[in-house]
Design a protein around this motif. Structure first.
Motif, PDB file in Angstrom:
ATOM      1  N   PHE C 241       0.708  -1.170  -0.237  1.00  0.00           N
ATOM      2  CA  PHE C 241      -0.394   0.074   0.084  1.00  0.00           C
ATOM      3  C   PHE C 241       1.009   1.079  -0.121  1.00  0.00           C
ATOM      4  O   PHE C 241       0.253   2.389  -0.507  1.00  0.00           O
ATOM      5  CB  PHE C 241      -0.998   0.486   1.228  1.00  0.00           C
ATOM      6  CG  PHE C 241      -2.141  -1.032   1.061  1.00  0.00           C
ATOM      7  CD1 PHE C 241      -2.210  -2.241   1.910  1.00  0.00           C
ATOM      8  CD2 PHE C 241      -3.501  -0.075  -0.392  1.00  0.00           C
ATOM      9  CE1 PHE C 241      -3.409  -2.791   1.556  1.00  0.00           C
ATOM     10  CE2 PHE C 241      -4.173  -1.060  -0.228  1.00  0.00           C
ATOM     11  CZ  PHE C 241      -4.235  -2.472   0.647  1.00  0.00           C
ATOM     12  N   ARG C 244       2.606   1.662  -3.575  1.00  0.00           N
ATOM     13  CA  ARG C 244       0.732   2.125  -4.319  1.00  0.00           C
ATOM     14  C   ARG C 244       0.431   3.903  -4.650  1.00  0.00           C
ATOM     15  O   ARG C 244       0.805   4.423  -4.735  1.00  0.00           O
ATOM     16  CB  ARG C 244      -0.185   1.727  -4.579  1.00  0.00           C
ATOM     17  CG  ARG C 244      -1.152   1.904  -4.495  1.00  0.00           C
ATOM     18  CD  ARG C 244      -2.461   0.821  -4.418  1.00  0.00           C
ATOM     19  NE  ARG C 244      -3.943   1.352  -4.444  1.00  0.00           N
ATOM     20  CZ  ARG C 244      -4.624   0.879  -4.568  1.00  0.00           C
ATOM     21  NH1 ARG C 244      -4.650  -0.888  -4.422  1.00  0.00           N
ATOM     22  NH2 ARG C 244      -6.071   1.588  -4.100  1.00  0.00           N
ATOM     23  N   GLN C 245       0.564   4.104  -2.897  1.00  0.00           N
ATOM     24  CA  GLN C 245       0.540   5.235  -2.651  1.00  0.00           C
ATOM     25  C   GLN C 245       1.373   6.647  -3.212  1.00  0.00           C
ATOM     26  O   GLN C 245       0.607   7.527  -2.917  1.00  0.00           O
ATOM     27  CB  GLN C 245      -0.080   4.920  -0.729  1.00  0.00           C
ATOM     28  CG  GLN C 245      -1.549   4.665  -0.787  1.00  0.00           C
ATOM     29  CD  GLN C 245      -1.869   3.960   0.703  1.00  0.00           C
ATOM     30  OE1 GLN C 245      -0.996   4.185   1.570  1.00  0.00           O
ATOM     31  NE2 GLN C 245      -2.996   3.524   0.688  1.00  0.00           N
ATOM     32  N   THR C 247       3.067   6.355  -5.013  1.00  0.00           N
ATOM     33  CA  THR C 247       3.060   6.731  -6.463  1.00  0.00           C
ATOM     34  C   THR C 247       1.525   7.396  -6.659  1.00  0.00           C
ATOM     35  O   THR C 247       1.659   8.813  -7.394  1.00  0.00           O
ATOM     36  CB  THR C 247       3.017   5.724  -7.697  1.00  0.00           C
ATOM     37  OG1 THR C 247       1.739   4.958  -7.443  1.00  0.00           O
ATOM     38  CG2 THR C 247       4.056   5.050  -7.714  1.00  0.00           C
ATOM     39  N   GLU C 248       0.765   7.420  -6.502  1.00  0.00           N
ATOM     40  CA  GLU C 248      -0.669   8.151  -5.867  1.00  0.00           C
ATOM     41  C   GLU C 248      -0.437   9.321  -5.360  1.00  0.00           C
ATOM     42  O   GLU C 248      -0.771  10.198  -5.617  1.00  0.00           O
ATOM     43  CB  GLU C 248      -1.183   7.714  -5.574  1.00  0.00           C
ATOM     44  CG  GLU C 248      -2.159   6.267  -6.081  1.00  0.00           C
ATOM     45  CD  GLU C 248      -3.711   5.276  -5.567  1.00  0.00           C
ATOM     46  OE1 GLU C 248      -3.548   6.577  -4.344  1.00  0.00           O
ATOM     47  OE2 GLU C 248      -3.802   4.756  -5.887  1.00  0.00           O
ATOM     48  N   LEU C 249       1.059   9.361  -5.021  1.00  0.00           N
ATOM     49  CA  LEU C 249       1.093  10.948  -4.029  1.00  0.00           C
ATOM     50  C   LEU C 249       1.928  12.257  -4.625  1.00  0.00           C
ATOM     51  O   LEU C 249       2.615  12.982  -4.755  1.00  0.00           O
ATOM     52  CB  LEU C 249       1.491  10.849  -2.674  1.00  0.00           C
ATOM     53  CG  LEU C 249       0.146  10.682  -1.992  1.00  0.00           C
ATOM     54  CD1 LEU C 249       0.703  10.199  -0.260  1.00  0.00           C
ATOM     55  CD2 LEU C 249      -0.514  11.784  -1.500  1.00  0.00           C
ATOM     56  N   GLY C 250       2.497  11.038  -6.296  1.00  0.00           N
ATOM     57  CA  GLY C 250       3.295  12.010  -7.112  1.00  0.00           C
ATOM     58  C   GLY C 250       4.874  11.829  -6.799  1.00  0.00           C
ATOM     59  O   GLY C 250       6.007  12.782  -7.047  1.00  0.00           O
TER      60      GLY C 250
END
Lengths: 286, 326, 407
Positions: C241, C244-245, C247-250
């Motif tokens: 997680f 993944r997160q 990358t979701e936060l750039g």
């Protein structure tokens, strides 16, 4: 600093909108039928598991799978109402609550049997990340917020604009009077539960896409749902909306700026404090 | 034979069996389970006080058990207090916390109260898990000591062994039951039952219901604290998982199953809750569903629980036998 | 004549029975092996593959004729119990194995919480305990005579990782992990020591729980500090997680971890693109290029039997079975755990072992009962963990350090 705050708030909005959907499902049942339907969290989990399996087995996309899960959720709601809660409708309230607890165990148990004990993550194709002035906006989170708004809007319209909605409001205001006016309480009960469980299933799907579905997650969601209810005022739809978003954002800010370990405690503290000093909720009527 | 004699004989037989148990139950594994069941009797009697007598469902009983367990353990392991003292202190510490928790939450009615107690349990659980410098967090505290042996006259009561500990928990369970019996038959007990029946009515009659509710809540929590202390020093290893919400649900199940508002109900319920998982081990996965189903079915069809149902059945049978005799 | 025939038949019967009894004395016996592991719950990513590996090893041994010790031949029967990664459950489960089932040989033990609970009382029992994936140093630091571990303690790998990351040029690193758990803290301490020596600095230490899934608040906080790299210390699922997160936060900085998770376990949570470039700095476990032919056979057999590839740390349990076999063969019997335990001390690395062990003092286990494997740097490249390089480490020196911790 400001970017950090905005980022935390945006993160919190996504989970907050899920809390709102859960709270909505709870508030319609509690406000209209007076039942603290604690098993709602477990029903939400079932919705999440079902969405995952419909997606995998039938090869359909996330939203069609979620819609299908919502239909199944509605049926589950009907069954629960008819078999578990209706027999004790006129008994002391404590009985309905104990049944809610028993149902929680049953639904959790059925979930365990049907879907296993491993966590389930619903993979979606929405993986884009947009940079808006330094704040990372994930496509998935935006979709979750939009979906939640759509669901909430639909239910709000159902209750305020349709004839069925009118009967529901009548039962909420005064059940004996509604009966006298010819409202079919059984039908209203059934509809309220199906709508509530369909919402729950949707919330489960959203949680599964954002994070994961696993044994034990349902309980936490149910408690947070009640926290939102208490925060926003029982039976108040605007209250559920405001409460859910406030809870989600404050959890995120607290986790980011105070302590991530005690994040969940925030929800409970909020609930306890509100119950003590303003039991009718921030938006409720005294 | 009239029912009173029958009951007295039954009770005597039960008492004799309990006193001589280690002689005829020799398998360590079953002795272990029976001790756990007796600890649960203490817990269930507490739950019964607030739920069965007063009609307020508390979902915090396992949380309070945790407070007692960690309280007694930390006082003895970290501060070096003697265990007999920590076992007495544990229920008192739990009681103090219960006053703090109960005072505000008992002002609200049924549903709210239950949900708030659930929140309390979750808070306690999270704090136990997260404050690892004090509680060891998820890894817990190991090597919790057994109480030292006690010399009474020339007789040595070895509390480090299972048999010795059995008698300790037997005494605790008996005292807990006795306490609840005393409360039930006193004026306080009558008020509590009246609160369960119709709280508005009794308030209208001028009784300050919240005082009595708080009393029941605090006593119920202290019994949980005592159960926790007994548990910690028995198992020897402490970890927050034993005090989660699902165990509070088990306490509720124990009371419902055995019989809300009776004195023997919690005893039956406690033994059921401890022994059922062992016999349902084959159907481990079905356990939750079965428990939940029992809870739902029992509430719909036999809201007064197993013990009253069985008692009723026995009375009916006895009446039939009497009729046939004539 | 009739009488003679009768007595002939009689003596033949007696003789045959006697012969049968004699060979029954040297006949097949059943050896109960107890596996205590986290088969469900957060530890299942480690525990279930271990339990499977033990079963597979036992079946292999039985198919090859069992364990021949003295005059007896033992066929293995495995009883696997689930401790749900919970110390209380583990205690109950082992109690049952020892008291109710009469098991003398305990294998498995993937997770430190439950393993430490059992380790706290195992010395009093007439049994042998072989620990697998659990990384908490204290388990072998206490010198428990009947406890051995095939997996090296976390800080043995942490130090090597610190040197590696330092050499790669990162100067400021943010750490996010289950820092309430002993062995992650130990890994971090050793890592920090070496990283600081190389001129680096740790700018943040954020925590998450073993079961947490949403680490965006912590990651957002860390992102604002602009670190050169991220060190993630958690079980497979929460780490997935985090990756993944991130990358979701750039976040585009290098990510280092310590999970021993398989590709399949990670792909359940994150996509391969989200995982691209992530490092795993851990013992040189099962990644086919890093190990020899035994490993290739193991992977093939496990995949065929269980339908999914084995996890990188599952061989710790597989090897335990072959260690037990060698010890029983040397002891000449499986009846006395104390004798077998004495032999385990002297065991050499079994030829069937999958992991690459570094013996200390000529035996597989050192004076603390600890075995050592080499450490390696693995990187996720296009959907697979690729072995990039060795992380140099000194088992002899560490062994002395571990011994010195015994009070």
């Amino acid at each position: 600093m400001i970017i950090e705050i905005l980022q935390q708030m945006l993160n919190g909005l996504a989970i907050g909108s899920v809390y709102t959907v859960i709270a909505l499902g709870l508030t319609v049942v509690f406000g209209i039928l007076g039942i603290a339907h604690f098993a709602h969290g477990s029903v939400a989990m079932s919705g999440g598991y079902l969405t995952f399996f419909f997606g995998e087995r039938l090869g359909i996309g996330f939203f069609p799978a979620m819609a299908l899960a919502m239909v199944v959720g509605a049926v589950i709601g009907l069954l629960i109402e008819r078999l578990a809660y209706r027999p004790v409708r006129d008994a002391p309230h404590i009985n309905a609550f104990i049944i809610a607890l028993g149902l929680t165990m049953m639904v959790e148990g059925i979930n365990l049997l049907a879907f296993g004990a491993d966590q389930v993550v619903i993979q979606t194709p929405y993986r884009g990340v947009f940079n808006v002035g330094g704040v990372a906006v994930a496509e998935l989170r935006v979709l979750v917020i939009v979906t939640a708004c759509t669901l909430i809007g639909t239910v709000a319209l159902l209750i305020s604009r349709t004839k069925t909605g009118k009967s529901i409001r009548a039962v909420a205001q005064n059940r004996p009077a509604a009966v006298l006016m010819g409202v079919n309480v059984n039908r209203v009960s059934a509809i309220v539960f199906s709508v509530s469980s369909a919402l729950g299933a949707a919330a489960g799907a959203l949680v599964g896409a954002l994070l994961a579905i696993a044994p034990g997650v349902g309980e936490g969601l149910a408690v947070k749902g009640f926290a939102v209810l208490i925060l926003g005022g029982l039976g108040s739809i605007p209250g559920a909306i405001v409460g859910g978003l406030v809870l989600g954002v404050s959890e995120s800010l607290a986790a980011g700026f105070i302590s991530s370990a005690y994040k969940d405690v925030i929800a409970f503290m909020v609930m306890i404090v509100v119950l003590l000093f303003r039991p009718e909720g921030l938006l409720g009527k005294r | 034979m009239n029912p009173r004699t029958a009951r007295a004989m039954g009770m005597t037989a039960l008492v004799l069996a309990a006193l001589t148990l280690p002689l005829w139950v020799t398998l360590p594994y079953f002795q272990h389970l029976i001790i756990l069941a007796l600890i649960w009797v203490v817990l269930a009697q507490g739950q019964n006080l607030i739920q069965g007598f007063t009609g307020y469902v508390s979902i915090a009983q396992a949380g309070f058990m945790g407070i007692g367990a960690y309280g007694s353990t930390l006082l003895s392991v970290k501060l070096g207090w003697p265990i007999w003292l920590t076992m007495v202190a544990a229920p008192l510490v739990t009681a103090a916390l219960a006053v703090l928790a109960g005072y505000p939450s008992l002002r609200v009615k049924g549903h709210y109260f239950a949900i708030v107690t659930l929140a309390y349990n979750m808070v306690i659980f999270i704090v136990l898990m997260t404050w690892s410098s004090l509680t060891g967090g998820e890894a817990g505290i190991s090597n919790v000591p057994r109480p030292p042996s006690v010399a009474i006259g020339g007789f040595v009561w070895d509390l480090a062994g299972r048999v010795g500990y059995y008698y300790l928990t037997l005494i605790a369970a008996a005292l807990a039951t006795l306490l609840c019996a005393l409360i039930l038959h006193s004026r306080v007990g009558r008020v509590l039952l009246a609160i369960r029946q119709n709280e508005a009515l009794i308030e209208a009659a001028g009784v300050q219901a919240w005082r009595y509710k708080l009393f029941a809540f605090v006593i119920s929590a202290s019994l949980a604290g005592l159960a926790g202390a007994l548990y910690a020093h028995f198992i020897g290893f402490l970890n927050p998982d034993a005090f989660g919400v699902d165990h509070s649900l088990n306490a509720i199940l124990a009371v419902i199953l055995g019989g809300s508002g009776t004195l023997s109900g919690p005893v039956v319920g406690a033994f059921a809750v401890v022994f059922l998982p062992e016999y349902l081990r084959v159907a481990e996965n079905y356990r939750l569903v079965i428990y939940g189903f029992i809870l739902v079915a029992a509430t719909i069809f036999m809201p007064r629980g197993l013990v009253p149902l069985v008692a009723q059945g026995i009375r009916a049978l006895a009446a039939r036998v009497k009729r046939e005799r004539r | 004549m009739k009488k003679f025939a009768k007595s002939l038949v009689a003596s033949l019967a007696v003789a045959t029975t006697a012969l049968a009894c004699l060979s029954a004395g040297a006949a097949e016996k059943e050896l109960l092996v107890g596996v205590n592991d986290s088969l469900t719950g957060p530890g299942a990513v480690y525990g279930l593959p271990q339990a499977n590996a033990v079963q597979m090893a036992a079946d292999e041994i039985n198919a090859a004729g069992g364990i021949k010790a003295g005059r007896d031949v033992y066929k293995l029967r495995v009883i696997a119990n689930d401790d749900k990664a919970n110390p209380t459950e583990a205690t109950n489960s082992v109690r049952k194995l020892i008291d109710r089932d009469g098991v003398k040989y305990l294998l498995g033990f993937c997770c430190s919480g439950p393993t430490s609970a059992v380790a706290s009382f195992i010395e009093r029992e007439n049994a042998l305990m072989l620990v697998g994936n659990a990384a908490e140093r204290a388990i072998t630091a206490k010198g428990i005579p009947n406890l051995f571990r095939t997996r090296p303690p976390a800080d043995f790998t942490g130090a090597a990782a610190g040197v590696f990351v330092g050499k790669r040029g990162a100067k400021n690193i943010a750490v996010i992990g289950s820092l309430d758990v002993g062995f992650y803290t130990q890994y971090l301490e050793a890592f920090e020591r070496e990283f600081v020596k190389a001129g680096g600095k740790i700018v943040a230490k954020e925590t998450f729980g073993l079961k947490d899934r949403d680490m965006t608040p912590q990651l957002t906080k860390v992102r604002a500090l602009n670190p050169d790299a991220l060190l993630v210390l958690g079980y497979v699922e929460p780490s997935a997680f985090v990756y993944r997160q991130a990358t979701e936060l750039g976040m585009k900085i290098p990510r280092y971890g310590f999970t021993s998770g398989s590709e399949e376990q990670f792909l359940r949570v994150a996509t391969s693109e989200q995982m691209e470039g992530v490092w795993d700095l851990r013992p040189t476990e099962l990644t086919v290029e890093a190990l020899a032919d035994n490993a290739k056979t193991y992977v093939a057999n496990y995949t065929k039997r269980f339908g999914t590839p084995p996890s990188p740390s599952s061989p710790y349990a597989y090897d335990q079975v072959y260690v037990l076999k060698q010890a029983i063969e040397r002891a000449g019997s499986a009846d006395d755990p104390k004798k077998v335990t004495a032999e385990v001390r002297k065991v050499t690395v079994p030829k069937e072992a999958v992991m690459k062990y570094l013996p200390v003092g000529g035996t597989m286990f050192d004076v603390n009962g600890q075995a050592y494997t080499s450490n390696g740097a693995f990187q996720w490249q296009k959907g697979k963990w690729v072995y990039v390089s060795d992380l140099p480490s000194d088992p002899a020196m560490y062994s002395e350090f571990l011994r010195s911790l015994r009070k």
